[in-house]
Motif scaffolding. Sequence first.
Motif, PDB file in Angstrom:
ATOM      1  N   ALA A  94      56.246  46.694 120.258  1.00 39.65           N
ATOM      2  CA  ALA A  94      56.816  48.007 119.910  1.00 39.65           C
ATOM      3  C   ALA A  94      56.441  49.093 120.916  1.00 39.65           C
ATOM      4  CB  ALA A  94      56.362  48.403 118.515  1.00 39.65           C
ATOM      5  N   ASP A  95      55.216  49.055 121.438  1.00 43.37           N
ATOM      6  CA  ASP A  95      54.805  50.121 122.369  1.00 43.37           C
ATOM      7  C   ASP A  95      55.549  50.022 123.693  1.00 43.37           C
ATOM      8  OD1 ASP A  95      53.505  47.766 123.046  1.00 43.37           O
ATOM      9  OD2 ASP A  95      51.623  48.736 123.601  1.00 43.37           O
ATOM     10  N   GLU A  96      56.235  48.903 123.936  1.00 45.33           N
ATOM     11  CA  GLU A  96      57.078  48.772 125.131  1.00 45.33           C
ATOM     12  C   GLU A  96      58.557  48.751 124.761  1.00 45.33           C
ATOM     13  OE1 GLU A  96      54.857  46.273 128.383  1.00 45.33           O
ATOM     14  OE2 GLU A  96      54.493  45.360 126.421  1.00 45.33           O
ATOM     15  N   GLY A  97      58.847  49.108 123.536  1.00 44.92           N
ATOM     16  CA  GLY A  97      60.222  49.371 123.146  1.00 44.92           C
ATOM     17  C   GLY A  97      61.050  48.183 122.720  1.00 44.92           C
ATOM     18  N   LEU A  98      60.424  46.998 122.562  1.00 44.82           N
ATOM     19  CA  LEU A  98      61.160  45.804 122.155  1.00 44.82           C
ATOM     20  C   LEU A  98      62.258  45.405 123.134  1.00 44.82           C
ATOM     21  CD1 LEU A  98      59.944  46.363 119.195  1.00 44.82           C
ATOM     22  CD2 LEU A  98      62.023  45.269 118.388  1.00 44.82           C
ATOM     23  N   ASP A  99      62.142  45.876 124.372  1.00 47.80           N
ATOM     24  CA  ASP A  99      63.122  45.415 125.359  1.00 47.80           C
ATOM     25  C   ASP A  99      62.733  43.991 125.767  1.00 47.80           C
ATOM     26  OD1 ASP A  99      65.331  45.505 126.961  1.00 47.80           O
ATOM     27  OD2 ASP A  99      64.544  46.973 128.390  1.00 47.80           O
ATOM     28  N   PHE A 100      63.563  43.338 126.534  1.00 46.30           N
ATOM     29  CA  PHE A 100      63.199  42.036 127.070  1.00 46.30           C
ATOM     30  C   PHE A 100      62.384  42.240 128.345  1.00 46.30           C
ATOM     31  CE2 PHE A 100      67.255  40.211 125.022  1.00 46.30           C
ATOM     32  CZ  PHE A 100      66.569  40.011 123.824  1.00 46.30           C
ATOM     33  N   ASP A 101      61.393  41.363 128.546  1.00 45.17           N
ATOM     34  CA  ASP A 101      60.494  41.560 129.684  1.00 45.17           C
ATOM     35  C   ASP A 101      61.229  41.507 131.020  1.00 45.17           C
ATOM     36  OD1 ASP A 101      61.020  38.832 129.658  1.00 45.17           O
ATOM     37  OD2 ASP A 101      58.956  38.226 129.221  1.00 45.17           O
ATOM     38  N   PHE A 102      62.368  40.804 131.078  1.00 47.37           N
ATOM     39  CA  PHE A 102      63.069  40.691 132.361  1.00 47.37           C
ATOM     40  C   PHE A 102      64.058  41.835 132.601  1.00 47.37           C
ATOM     41  CE2 PHE A 102      65.311  38.125 129.197  1.00 47.37           C
ATOM     42  CZ  PHE A 102      66.604  38.608 129.284  1.00 47.37           C
ATOM     43  N   LEU A 103      64.123  42.800 131.667  1.00 48.08           N
ATOM     44  CA  LEU A 103      65.052  43.919 131.851  1.00 48.08           C
ATOM     45  C   LEU A 103      64.343  45.206 132.256  1.00 48.08           C
ATOM     46  CD1 LEU A 103      67.433  43.336 128.812  1.00 48.08           C
ATOM     47  CD2 LEU A 103      67.917  42.920 131.222  1.00 48.08           C
ATOM     48  N   THR A 104      63.024  45.200 132.247  1.00 49.35           N
ATOM     49  CA  THR A 104      62.301  46.423 132.585  1.00 49.35           C
ATOM     50  C   THR A 104      62.251  46.572 134.108  1.00 49.35           C
ATOM     51  OG1 THR A 104      60.218  45.226 132.593  1.00 49.35           O
ATOM     52  CG2 THR A 104      60.844  46.270 130.534  1.00 49.35           C
ATOM     53  N   GLY A 105      61.769  47.740 134.524  1.00 43.45           N
ATOM     54  CA  GLY A 105      61.671  47.984 135.958  1.00 43.45           C
ATOM     55  C   GLY A 105      62.780  48.882 136.422  1.00 43.45           C
ATOM     56  N   SER A 106      62.688  49.276 137.700  1.00 41.75           N
ATOM     57  CA  SER A 106      63.658  50.237 138.186  1.00 41.75           C
ATOM     58  C   SER A 106      65.041  49.614 138.216  1.00 41.75           C
ATOM     59  CB  SER A 106      63.258  50.738 139.564  1.00 41.75           C
ATOM     60  OG  SER A 106      63.007  49.638 140.379  1.00 41.75           O
ATOM     61  N   GLY A 107      66.042  50.493 138.107  1.00 41.38           N
ATOM     62  CA  GLY A 107      67.420  50.038 137.917  1.00 41.38           C
ATOM     63  C   GLY A 107      68.112  49.625 139.198  1.00 41.38           C
ATOM     64  N   GLY A 108      69.425  49.674 139.176  1.00 39.23           N
ATOM     65  CA  GLY A 108      70.235  49.283 140.326  1.00 39.23           C
ATOM     66  C   GLY A 108      70.500  47.796 140.322  1.00 39.23           C
ATOM     67  N   ASP A 109      71.036  47.339 141.423  1.00 40.33           N
ATOM     68  CA  ASP A 109      71.474  45.944 141.478  1.00 40.33           C
ATOM     69  C   ASP A 109      70.388  45.052 142.021  1.00 40.33           C
ATOM     70  OD1 ASP A 109      74.015  46.588 140.527  1.00 40.33           O
ATOM     71  OD2 ASP A 109      74.522  47.398 142.491  1.00 40.33           O
TER      72      ASP A 109
END
Length: 566
Positions: free
Chosen positions: A551-566
Amino acid sequence: MTRGLRRRLTSYGDQEFSLFLRKAFIKAMGFSDDALDRPIVGIADTYSDYNPCHGNVPQLVEAAKRGVMLAGGLPMAFPTISIHESFAAPTSMYLRNLMAMETEEMIRGQPMDAVILIGGCDKTLPAQIMAAASSEVPAIVLPTGPMATGSHRGERLGACTDCRRLWGRFRAGEIDAAELAEINDRLVSSVGTCTVMGTASTMACLAEAMGLTLPMAASAPATSAERVRLAELTGRRAVALAEAGEPTVAELLTPGAMRNGLAVLQALGGSTNGVVHLAAIAGRLGRRLDLSELDELGRLLPVLVDLKPSGVGYMAEFHDAGGVPRLLAEIADALDASAVTVGGVTVGEIVAGVPARYEERIIRRRDDPVVPVGAIAVLGGNLAPRGAVIKHSAATPELQRHEGRAVVFDSVEDMALRLDDAATGIAADDVLVLRNAGPRGAPGMPEAGYIPIPLSLARSGVKDMVRISDARMSGTAFGTVVLHVTPESADGGPLAIVRTGDRIRLDVPARRLELLVGEAEIAARLRDLAPRPDSPRRGYARLFDRHVLQADEGLDFDFLTGSGGD
Ligand code: FES
């Protein structure tokens, strides 16, 4: 940069052929070369027969398209997943990341120079903002807006604080089945999002406060002409973004803009779900949400917005009182005024343009708050090593310092089976504990943290008890409910070792949640924990189980975090 139809060409090994083919196909829809040479604005269309909170989306898409065309652009609407709270099993949060992934890839995979994100129901705006934060395409958010209120025998009703309150009265025997059926017809009286300060209203207000919408876009009623005009204006603005190629959501969401979101969350009396979604959005930008900053802002800023569940009003009144800009003006000292918004002006400029105060009932003055502290407190302690939250603005003051005997439920199903059973033997000063309801445990961290008051206690007039879980709670609910205990029990968090009969101490003013068991005993119980069962064998369930963050990391998937772009 490549623009318009030349963006994101399908790979055939010959770019000019790819463009030739793309044009040939899209001309089947009747577009001329002139239209196809314009800046393209994608419009994420989340209409679904399963989603009444998005029932006005077709009208908003039409108005946004009009705005795009008035400004010389080419609007291209495309469908995405749509999630409604009551039509998502096992829980809408389980599907949020799926929507975020799908939306991100549809923005990235199709040619568009800017995108309008139309969403509203609890998980949709967070999913869309997460998607856009990971994309290089400039984006502007258009909430669907709050529904109208209904009425029952002279009493005003709004989904869904009143849904829970009246269900509680039915459980207590104060309302019979016939009256409950009458109420069921009146609780949700139009399309649009829940009209209290639940998660949908919270996330729309945070999107506006963080500069992702035009001013007043969070609160204009779903069925109003103003909402439709906002859609047209949003379309116009999107063309400017498409032509400039900026700003992206990642550019707008500076640490200062995120702080503005946290400040507004506290002063709104906003939903605890907002914390999870902001953590996920921050994660997309390669940052961690600073829970201590959230707690500090909660000590600085009181709840100023008198809406249910912390107060009495509904979203239309918040809009009439001046909406998010008026609130920003009231808490300007806590904001980053230099944060730039998608409309091209700074938060400071929006505040400077706010008309003089003309009401003080719904958006209160700082010296006359609804609740003297912010909405949400962040707890630590041996039961929540990575934190837990409580919406103390909607909790019983006398229970915020409480010690009691734990009564433990091992799962949501166990709770449903035993909660009302007299043999469970629950007393009013007990502490109800629910586990295996976190991100992986349930899965999807359902809104089961609002454990009902056991029937016999409800019938004897008990309205609130201390309740603790690794689950979430609907933003429309209320009570002394500790949520998001992290790490969750299914991941080996200390909630897993609590036994019925243990003593637990909650001290909200001191921000502590303690299991009153010796350290050696805690260590021994943790050592004896059974290993986690295997992940589901296939599909999205497997992906979710293996990759979801806490929860403290927002329940996102670990492979979707990090800076954006392609
Ligand atoms: Fe959609 Fe409440 S159910 S906003």
